[in-house]
Design a protein around this motif. Structure first.
Motif, PDB file in Angstrom:
ATOM      1  N   MET A 198       0.810  -1.099   0.064  1.00 58.15           N
ATOM      2  CA  MET A 198       0.045   0.074   0.013  1.00 58.15           C
ATOM      3  C   MET A 198       0.935   1.057   0.010  1.00 58.15           C
ATOM      4  SD  MET A 198      -2.845  -1.645   0.208  1.00 58.15           S
ATOM      5  CE  MET A 198      -3.183  -3.299   0.612  1.00 58.15           C
ATOM      6  N   VAL A 199       0.629   2.292  -0.717  1.00 55.41           N
ATOM      7  CA  VAL A 199       1.337   3.371  -0.906  1.00 55.41           C
ATOM      8  C   VAL A 199       0.644   4.587  -0.579  1.00 55.41           C
ATOM      9  CG1 VAL A 199       2.624   5.084  -2.590  1.00 55.41           C
ATOM     10  CG2 VAL A 199       2.688   2.343  -2.722  1.00 55.41           C
ATOM     11  N   ILE A 200       1.240   5.403   0.179  1.00 57.45           N
ATOM     12  CA  ILE A 200       0.462   6.885   0.837  1.00 57.45           C
ATOM     13  C   ILE A 200       1.495   8.007   0.275  1.00 57.45           C
ATOM     14  CG2 ILE A 200      -0.311   8.162   2.633  1.00 57.45           C
ATOM     15  CD1 ILE A 200      -0.410   5.591   4.458  1.00 57.45           C
ATOM     16  N   PHE A 201       0.829   8.807  -0.749  1.00 59.65           N
ATOM     17  CA  PHE A 201       1.628  10.141  -1.080  1.00 59.65           C
ATOM     18  C   PHE A 201       1.406  11.006   0.058  1.00 59.65           C
ATOM     19  CE2 PHE A 201       0.601   9.292  -5.713  1.00 59.65           C
ATOM     20  CZ  PHE A 201       1.874   8.563  -5.920  1.00 59.65           C
ATOM     21  N   THR A 202       2.457  11.421   0.522  1.00 59.17           N
ATOM     22  CA  THR A 202       2.580  12.897   1.469  1.00 59.17           C
ATOM     23  C   THR A 202       3.058  14.083   0.628  1.00 59.17           C
ATOM     24  OG1 THR A 202       5.059  12.506   2.051  1.00 59.17           O
ATOM     25  CG2 THR A 202       3.131  10.983   3.072  1.00 59.17           C
ATOM     26  N   ASP A 203       3.023  15.147   1.506  1.00 59.47           N
ATOM     27  CA  ASP A 203       3.057  16.313   0.712  1.00 59.47           C
ATOM     28  C   ASP A 203       2.479  16.726  -0.117  1.00 59.47           C
ATOM     29  OD1 ASP A 203       5.632  16.586   2.681  1.00 59.47           O
ATOM     30  OD2 ASP A 203       6.942  15.595   1.261  1.00 59.47           O
ATOM     31  N   VAL A 204       1.114  16.541   0.055  1.00 59.13           N
ATOM     32  CA  VAL A 204       0.130  16.944  -0.870  1.00 59.13           C
ATOM     33  C   VAL A 204      -0.732  18.245  -0.368  1.00 59.13           C
ATOM     34  CG1 VAL A 204      -0.348  14.518  -1.901  1.00 59.13           C
ATOM     35  CG2 VAL A 204      -1.610  15.608   0.136  1.00 59.13           C
ATOM     36  N   SER A 205      -1.151  19.022  -1.354  1.00 56.90           N
ATOM     37  CA  SER A 205      -1.656  20.249  -1.073  1.00 56.90           C
ATOM     38  C   SER A 205      -3.210  20.051  -0.527  1.00 56.90           C
ATOM     39  CB  SER A 205      -1.818  21.189  -2.267  1.00 56.90           C
ATOM     40  OG  SER A 205      -2.377  20.531  -3.244  1.00 56.90           O
ATOM     41  N   PRO A 206      -3.810  20.969   0.357  1.00 59.82           N
ATOM     42  CA  PRO A 206      -5.038  20.623   0.802  1.00 59.82           C
ATOM     43  C   PRO A 206      -6.085  20.677  -0.581  1.00 59.82           C
ATOM     44  CG  PRO A 206      -4.036  22.378   2.055  1.00 59.82           C
ATOM     45  CD  PRO A 206      -3.285  22.030   0.986  1.00 59.82           C
ATOM     46  N   ASP A 207      -5.835  21.444  -1.354  1.00 59.74           N
ATOM     47  CA  ASP A 207      -6.778  21.294  -2.388  1.00 59.74           C
ATOM     48  C   ASP A 207      -6.565  20.284  -3.669  1.00 59.74           C
ATOM     49  OD1 ASP A 207      -4.561  22.804  -3.368  1.00 59.74           O
ATOM     50  OD2 ASP A 207      -5.493  24.365  -4.048  1.00 59.74           O
ATOM     51  N   VAL A 208      -5.895  19.302  -3.281  1.00 60.08           N
ATOM     52  CA  VAL A 208      -5.492  18.359  -4.319  1.00 60.08           C
ATOM     53  C   VAL A 208      -6.575  17.649  -4.915  1.00 60.08           C
ATOM     54  CG1 VAL A 208      -4.941  16.520  -2.659  1.00 60.08           C
ATOM     55  CG2 VAL A 208      -4.030  16.305  -4.811  1.00 60.08           C
ATOM     56  N   SER A 209      -6.718  17.453  -6.230  1.00 56.96           N
ATOM     57  CA  SER A 209      -7.972  17.089  -6.975  1.00 56.96           C
ATOM     58  C   SER A 209      -7.567  15.456  -7.365  1.00 56.96           C
ATOM     59  CB  SER A 209      -8.170  17.718  -8.104  1.00 56.96           C
ATOM     60  OG  SER A 209      -7.146  17.659  -8.978  1.00 56.96           O
ATOM     61  N   ASP A 210      -8.352  14.829  -7.842  1.00 54.39           N
ATOM     62  CA  ASP A 210      -8.368  13.358  -8.397  1.00 54.39           C
ATOM     63  C   ASP A 210      -7.421  13.577  -9.798  1.00 54.39           C
ATOM     64  OD1 ASP A 210     -10.006  12.494  -6.213  1.00 54.39           O
ATOM     65  OD2 ASP A 210     -11.849  12.486  -7.602  1.00 54.39           O
ATOM     66  N   LEU A 211      -7.595  14.668 -10.359  1.00 60.27           N
ATOM     67  CA  LEU A 211      -6.738  14.650 -11.527  1.00 60.27           C
ATOM     68  C   LEU A 211      -5.224  14.948 -11.242  1.00 60.27           C
ATOM     69  CD1 LEU A 211      -8.924  17.019 -13.848  1.00 60.27           C
ATOM     70  CD2 LEU A 211      -8.515  14.582 -14.179  1.00 60.27           C
ATOM     71  N   ASP A 212      -5.101  15.673 -10.107  1.00 58.98           N
ATOM     72  CA  ASP A 212      -3.637  15.788  -9.672  1.00 58.98           C
ATOM     73  C   ASP A 212      -3.225  14.716  -9.160  1.00 58.98           C
ATOM     74  OD1 ASP A 212      -3.796  18.473 -10.116  1.00 58.98           O
ATOM     75  OD2 ASP A 212      -4.696  19.055  -7.998  1.00 58.98           O
ATOM     76  N   LEU A 213      -3.807  13.734  -8.442  1.00 62.21           N
ATOM     77  CA  LEU A 213      -3.519  12.463  -7.756  1.00 62.21           C
ATOM     78  C   LEU A 213      -3.372  11.423  -8.934  1.00 62.21           C
ATOM     79  CD1 LEU A 213      -2.802  10.703  -5.294  1.00 62.21           C
ATOM     80  CD2 LEU A 213      -5.263  10.146  -5.356  1.00 62.21           C
ATOM     81  N   ASN A 214      -3.926  11.404  -9.971  1.00 65.03           N
ATOM     82  CA  ASN A 214      -3.739  10.600 -11.066  1.00 65.03           C
ATOM     83  C   ASN A 214      -2.663  10.818 -11.968  1.00 65.03           C
ATOM     84  OD1 ASN A 214      -6.170   9.027 -10.556  1.00 65.03           O
ATOM     85  ND2 ASN A 214      -7.321  10.283 -11.924  1.00 65.03           N
ATOM     86  N   ALA A 215      -2.286  12.257 -11.939  1.00 63.76           N
ATOM     87  CA  ALA A 215      -1.072  12.537 -12.433  1.00 63.76           C
ATOM     88  C   ALA A 215       0.072  12.218 -11.816  1.00 63.76           C
ATOM     89  CB  ALA A 215      -1.121  14.245 -12.823  1.00 63.76           C
ATOM     90  N   LEU A 216       0.057  12.009 -10.326  1.00 65.57           N
ATOM     91  CA  LEU A 216       1.145  11.640  -9.852  1.00 65.57           C
ATOM     92  C   LEU A 216       1.238   9.949  -9.744  1.00 65.57           C
ATOM     93  CD1 LEU A 216       0.656  13.496  -6.355  1.00 65.57           C
ATOM     94  CD2 LEU A 216       2.541  13.918  -7.893  1.00 65.57           C
ATOM     95  N   VAL A 217       0.433   9.326 -10.125  1.00 66.02           N
ATOM     96  CA  VAL A 217       0.364   7.789 -10.357  1.00 66.02           C
ATOM     97  C   VAL A 217       1.002   7.803 -11.572  1.00 66.02           C
ATOM     98  CG1 VAL A 217      -0.957   6.008 -10.296  1.00 66.02           C
ATOM     99  CG2 VAL A 217      -1.518   7.434  -8.609  1.00 66.02           C
ATOM    100  N   VAL A 218       0.562   8.366 -12.747  1.00 66.31           N
ATOM    101  CA  VAL A 218       1.330   8.154 -13.935  1.00 66.31           C
ATOM    102  C   VAL A 218       2.831   8.448 -13.848  1.00 66.31           C
ATOM    103  CG1 VAL A 218       1.489   8.907 -16.338  1.00 66.31           C
ATOM    104  CG2 VAL A 218      -0.951   8.807 -15.071  1.00 66.31           C
ATOM    105  N   LYS A 219       3.056   9.663 -12.897  1.00 64.19           N
ATOM    106  CA  LYS A 219       4.621   9.803 -12.919  1.00 64.19           C
ATOM    107  C   LYS A 219       5.230   8.766 -12.276  1.00 64.19           C
ATOM    108  CE  LYS A 219       7.471  13.694 -11.742  1.00 64.19           C
ATOM    109  NZ  LYS A 219       7.571  15.142 -11.112  1.00 64.19           N
ATOM    110  N   LEU A 220       4.412   8.213 -11.244  1.00 62.61           N
ATOM    111  CA  LEU A 220       5.292   7.328 -10.364  1.00 62.61           C
ATOM    112  C   LEU A 220       5.411   5.957 -11.305  1.00 62.61           C
ATOM    113  CD1 LEU A 220       5.890   6.188  -7.607  1.00 62.61           C
ATOM    114  CD2 LEU A 220       3.754   5.346  -7.397  1.00 62.61           C
ATOM    115  N   ARG A 221       4.676   5.465 -12.118  1.00 64.67           N
ATOM    116  CA  ARG A 221       4.840   4.200 -13.006  1.00 64.67           C
ATOM    117  C   ARG A 221       5.823   4.643 -13.902  1.00 64.67           C
ATOM    118  NH1 ARG A 221       0.753   1.037 -11.262  1.00 64.67           N
ATOM    119  NH2 ARG A 221      -1.167   1.581 -10.719  1.00 64.67           N
ATOM    120  N   GLY A 222       5.995   5.909 -14.439  1.00 56.83           N
ATOM    121  CA  GLY A 222       7.129   5.934 -15.585  1.00 56.83           C
ATOM    122  C   GLY A 222       6.488   5.672 -17.030  1.00 56.83           C
ATOM    123  N   SER A 223       7.401   6.055 -17.790  1.00 53.24           N
ATOM    124  CA  SER A 223       7.137   6.105 -19.100  1.00 53.24           C
ATOM    125  C   SER A 223       7.033   4.315 -19.645  1.00 53.24           C
ATOM    126  CB  SER A 223       8.227   6.619 -19.966  1.00 53.24           C
ATOM    127  OG  SER A 223       9.571   6.313 -19.869  1.00 53.24           O
TER     128      SER A 223
END
Length: 288
Positions: A198-223
């Protein structure tokens, strides 16, 4: 005198049938005009309203089927029909291994252990079997685990540096500043093909959206899709928390967790009270 009385009686008797007929006609008119409407029961208003509502519904159902009637199977009438209906309406968890599909008649609920799908029934468990680099992955995984367990000071658990069993549940917190790190991505792959990760992202802004979270997941998985695929680390096992309180609450909901890998020593204090094994990797980042 006597003859007049007899004549009057004769006339009265001869006019009696006419009087009866007239009385009968008047009685019938009064009955149909006045008495019958008063004696006939009137249906209650709600029954009349129900007939008015149901009649158009029956006509509409016969002429234009509703969306529900088009998509919903026919009501089962036998045991075989019920089984067929259940098979049509079951869904396996997306990360369940194909070999475990026989348990999908319950949606996989019968397999869950404390709300988590056991590792042996997940796609990640068999992901490396057909890989030519399985041997090298085992060596790399051993090195990663040895570095992680070296962080354990034994304060939160009596397990010491003993490695967790394969298939155990682990929690890893990652700063959003590190999601693009290749070493981190490689470590997550090695751990997720051996544990329920299980992975937990920290240092996220209070107004983080689902789109922002999905973008982080895409970046985490790599190209490269094979670096950290969905079968190894499912999307629903990646969450975000804005505070230590949120991370503590998430870990406690999971039940049994072998270890929590976090960067804040406060997590060790908070979760240590509940018997969790917390390994603190410090501010340098997990990728280092």
């Amino acid at each position: 005198m006597m003859s007049d009385a007899v004549e009057a009686t004769t006339q009265a008797v001869s006019s009696l049938p006419v009087t009866v007929v007239i009385f009968g006609v008047i009685s019938l008119v009064l009955y149909f005009w006045l008495l019958k409407p008063l004696l006939t029961p009137v249906p209650p208003p709600e029954r009349t309203a129900r007939r008015a509502v149901d009649a158009p519904a029956r006509v509409a159902t016969n002429t234009t089927p509703s969306r529900r009637s088009r998509n919903t199977p026919t009501k089962p009438t036998s045991g075989s029909d019920i089984r067929s209906l259940l098979e049509q309406n079951t869904r396996c968890p997306p990360h369940m291994a194909p070999a475990s599909a026989k348990y999908c008649d319950t949606g996989g609920i019968s397999l869950l252990s404390e709300g988590v799908l056991p590792f042996r029934h997940s796609r990640a468990a068999a992901y490396e079997q057909a890989s030519s680099s399985a041997s090298q992955n085992r060596k790399d995984r051993a090195r990663v685990l040895s570095r992680i367990l070296a962080m354990d000071n034994g304060s939160a658990s009596t397990a010491g540096s003993k490695p967790p069993a394969r298939g155990s549940t682990i929690v890893i917190t990652i700063s959003t500043k590190e999601v693009g790190c290749e070493k981190l991505r490689r470590s997550l792959y090695l751990l997720s093909t051996h544990f329920n990760t299980m992975v937990i992202f920290t240092d996220v802004s209070p107004d983080v959206s689902d789109l922002d979270l999905n973008a982080l997941v895409v970046k985490l998985r790599g190209s490269n899709p094979s670096d950290l695929p969905q079968d190894v680390l499912p999307r629903h096992r990646i969450v975000a928390a804005q505070s230590i309180t949120g991370r503590v609450a998430f870990c406690r909901q999971l039940g049994r967790v072998e270890f929590v890998l976090d960067r804040d020593a406060e997590m060790q204090t908070q979760l240590g009270r509940f018997g969790f094994r917390v390994l603190v990797y410090g501010k340098d980042g997990l990728g280092n």
